[in-house]
Design a protein around this motif. Sequence first.
Motif, PDB file in Angstrom:
ATOM      1  N   SER A   1       0.868  -1.176   0.000  1.00  0.00           N
ATOM      2  CA  SER A   1       0.000   0.000   0.000  1.00  0.00           C
ATOM      3  C   SER A   1       0.900   1.220   0.000  1.00  0.00           C
ATOM      4  CB  SER A   1      -0.923   0.013   1.224  1.00  0.00           C
ATOM      5  OG  SER A   1      -0.206   0.398   2.376  1.00  0.00           O
ATOM      6  N   LEU A   2       0.310   2.394  -0.081  1.00  0.00           N
ATOM      7  CA  LEU A   2       1.099   3.615  -0.040  1.00  0.00           C
ATOM      8  C   LEU A   2       1.357   4.104   1.378  1.00  0.00           C
ATOM      9  CD1 LEU A   2      -0.279   5.597  -3.090  1.00  0.00           C
ATOM     10  CD2 LEU A   2       1.858   4.341  -2.879  1.00  0.00           C
TER      11      LEU A   2
ATOM     12  N   GLY B   1       2.326   0.390   6.376  1.00  0.00           N
ATOM     13  CA  GLY B   1       1.386  -0.666   6.026  1.00  0.00           C
ATOM     14  C   GLY B   1       0.274  -0.865   7.033  1.00  0.00           C
ATOM     15  N   MET B   2       0.195   0.008   8.020  1.00  0.00           N
ATOM     16  CA  MET B   2      -0.802  -0.151   9.082  1.00  0.00           C
ATOM     17  C   MET B   2      -1.628   1.123   9.237  1.00  0.00           C
ATOM     18  SD  MET B   2      -0.143  -3.207  10.123  1.00  0.00           S
ATOM     19  CE  MET B   2      -0.817  -3.464  11.721  1.00  0.00           C
ATOM     20  N   GLU B   3      -2.879   0.955   9.640  1.00  0.00           N
ATOM     21  CA  GLU B   3      -3.728   2.088  10.018  1.00  0.00           C
ATOM     22  C   GLU B   3      -3.284   2.561  11.401  1.00  0.00           C
ATOM     23  OE1 GLU B   3      -6.091   3.701   8.537  1.00  0.00           O
ATOM     24  OE2 GLU B   3      -6.788   2.432   6.913  1.00  0.00           O
ATOM     25  N   THR B   4      -3.739   3.709  11.817  1.00  0.00           N
ATOM     26  CA  THR B   4      -3.359   4.216  13.129  1.00  0.00           C
ATOM     27  C   THR B   4      -3.926   3.363  14.259  1.00  0.00           C
ATOM     28  OG1 THR B   4      -5.239   5.726  13.055  1.00  0.00           O
ATOM     29  CG2 THR B   4      -3.107   6.596  12.367  1.00  0.00           C
TER      30      THR B   4
ATOM     31  N   TRP C   1      -5.320   2.054  -1.482  1.00  0.00           N
ATOM     32  CA  TRP C   1      -4.101   2.507  -2.158  1.00  0.00           C
ATOM     33  C   TRP C   1      -3.752   3.927  -1.767  1.00  0.00           C
ATOM     34  CZ3 TRP C   1      -3.899   6.706  -5.375  1.00  0.00           C
ATOM     35  CH2 TRP C   1      -5.126   7.224  -5.811  1.00  0.00           C
ATOM     36  N   LYS C   2      -4.703   4.664  -1.259  1.00  0.00           N
ATOM     37  CA  LYS C   2      -4.479   6.070  -0.943  1.00  0.00           C
ATOM     38  C   LYS C   2      -4.597   6.300   0.561  1.00  0.00           C
ATOM     39  CE  LYS C   2      -6.041  10.577  -2.490  1.00  0.00           C
ATOM     40  NZ  LYS C   2      -7.019  11.285  -3.285  1.00  0.00           N
ATOM     41  N   ASP C   3      -3.572   6.892   1.131  1.00  0.00           N
ATOM     42  CA  ASP C   3      -3.580   7.172   2.563  1.00  0.00           C
ATOM     43  C   ASP C   3      -4.324   8.477   2.814  1.00  0.00           C
ATOM     44  OD1 ASP C   3      -3.148   7.634   5.209  1.00  0.00           O
ATOM     45  OD2 ASP C   3      -0.977   7.500   5.121  1.00  0.00           O
ATOM     46  N   THR C   4      -5.550   8.365   3.315  1.00  0.00           N
ATOM     47  CA  THR C   4      -6.322   9.568   3.611  1.00  0.00           C
ATOM     48  C   THR C   4      -6.355   9.855   5.107  1.00  0.00           C
ATOM     49  OG1 THR C   4      -8.345   8.260   3.655  1.00  0.00           O
ATOM     50  CG2 THR C   4      -7.786   9.328   1.574  1.00  0.00           C
ATOM     51  N   VAL C   5      -5.789   8.957   5.902  1.00  0.00           N
ATOM     52  CA  VAL C   5      -5.818   9.136   7.351  1.00  0.00           C
ATOM     53  C   VAL C   5      -4.748  10.132   7.792  1.00  0.00           C
ATOM     54  CG1 VAL C   5      -5.546   7.989   9.572  1.00  0.00           C
ATOM     55  CG2 VAL C   5      -6.746   6.822   7.729  1.00  0.00           C
ATOM     56  N   THR C   6      -3.499   9.893   7.418  1.00  0.00           N
ATOM     57  CA  THR C   6      -2.410  10.753   7.873  1.00  0.00           C
ATOM     58  C   THR C   6      -2.002  11.801   6.850  1.00  0.00           C
ATOM     59  OG1 THR C   6      -0.671   9.312   7.004  1.00  0.00           O
ATOM     60  CG2 THR C   6      -1.468   8.855   9.247  1.00  0.00           C
ATOM     61  N   GLY C   7      -2.352  11.584   5.585  1.00  0.00           N
ATOM     62  CA  GLY C   7      -1.937  12.517   4.545  1.00  0.00           C
ATOM     63  C   GLY C   7      -0.492  12.336   4.131  1.00  0.00           C
ATOM     64  N   ASP C   8       0.213  11.372   4.714  1.00  0.00           N
ATOM     65  CA  ASP C   8       1.612  11.096   4.409  1.00  0.00           C
ATOM     66  C   ASP C   8       1.687   9.726   3.749  1.00  0.00           C
ATOM     67  OD1 ASP C   8       4.400  11.376   4.416  1.00  0.00           O
ATOM     68  OD2 ASP C   8       4.547  10.256   6.291  1.00  0.00           O
ATOM     69  N   SER C   9       2.245   9.666   2.529  1.00  0.00           N
ATOM     70  CA  SER C   9       2.290   8.379   1.838  1.00  0.00           C
ATOM     71  C   SER C   9       3.572   8.228   1.032  1.00  0.00           C
ATOM     72  CB  SER C   9       1.074   8.224   0.921  1.00  0.00           C
ATOM     73  OG  SER C   9       1.239   8.967  -0.254  1.00  0.00           O
ATOM     74  N   LEU C  10       3.834   7.012   0.575  1.00  0.00           N
ATOM     75  CA  LEU C  10       4.981   6.754  -0.290  1.00  0.00           C
ATOM     76  C   LEU C  10       4.883   7.553  -1.585  1.00  0.00           C
ATOM     77  CD1 LEU C  10       5.398   2.881   0.053  1.00  0.00           C
ATOM     78  CD2 LEU C  10       6.888   4.640   0.976  1.00  0.00           C
TER      79      LEU C  10
END
Length: 115
Positions: free
Chosen positions: A65-66, A70-73, A81-90
């Motif tokens: 994943s991005l 690889g883990m949720e909070t 595929w899109k990290d919308t929780v932290t806003g920080d992704s690969l």
Amino acid sequence: MRGPNQVFTDTLVVDEVDPHGKKFDRVSRIICNSIDEDFQITLDVNTEIYPVTYNDKLLVVLAKSLSRDGMETDGKKRDAWKDTVTGDSLADDYEYVMYGKVYQFDDKGSGGAKA
């Protein structure tokens, strides 16, 4: 640097662009080999937004994943595929990001593999 979410990282050289002719206006099929020639990958790239030519060098990373870890909070595994929780992704670290599945993987037995 390989993160815990990344399953493959390598620098590849573009050996062929559209080897069987151009099939789509904005997409090219590229065939790349690793620098030490022990790995080959075929990719479809949107060349309208990311132009690719013969002999270009590409850093390719395959990740689950991005998400950087690889883990949720809350400790659950991330499927999106899109990290919308932290806003920080690969994706923040790279110029071009694709999402999809490996359609074919061939292990040639003598160290050669094709995906």
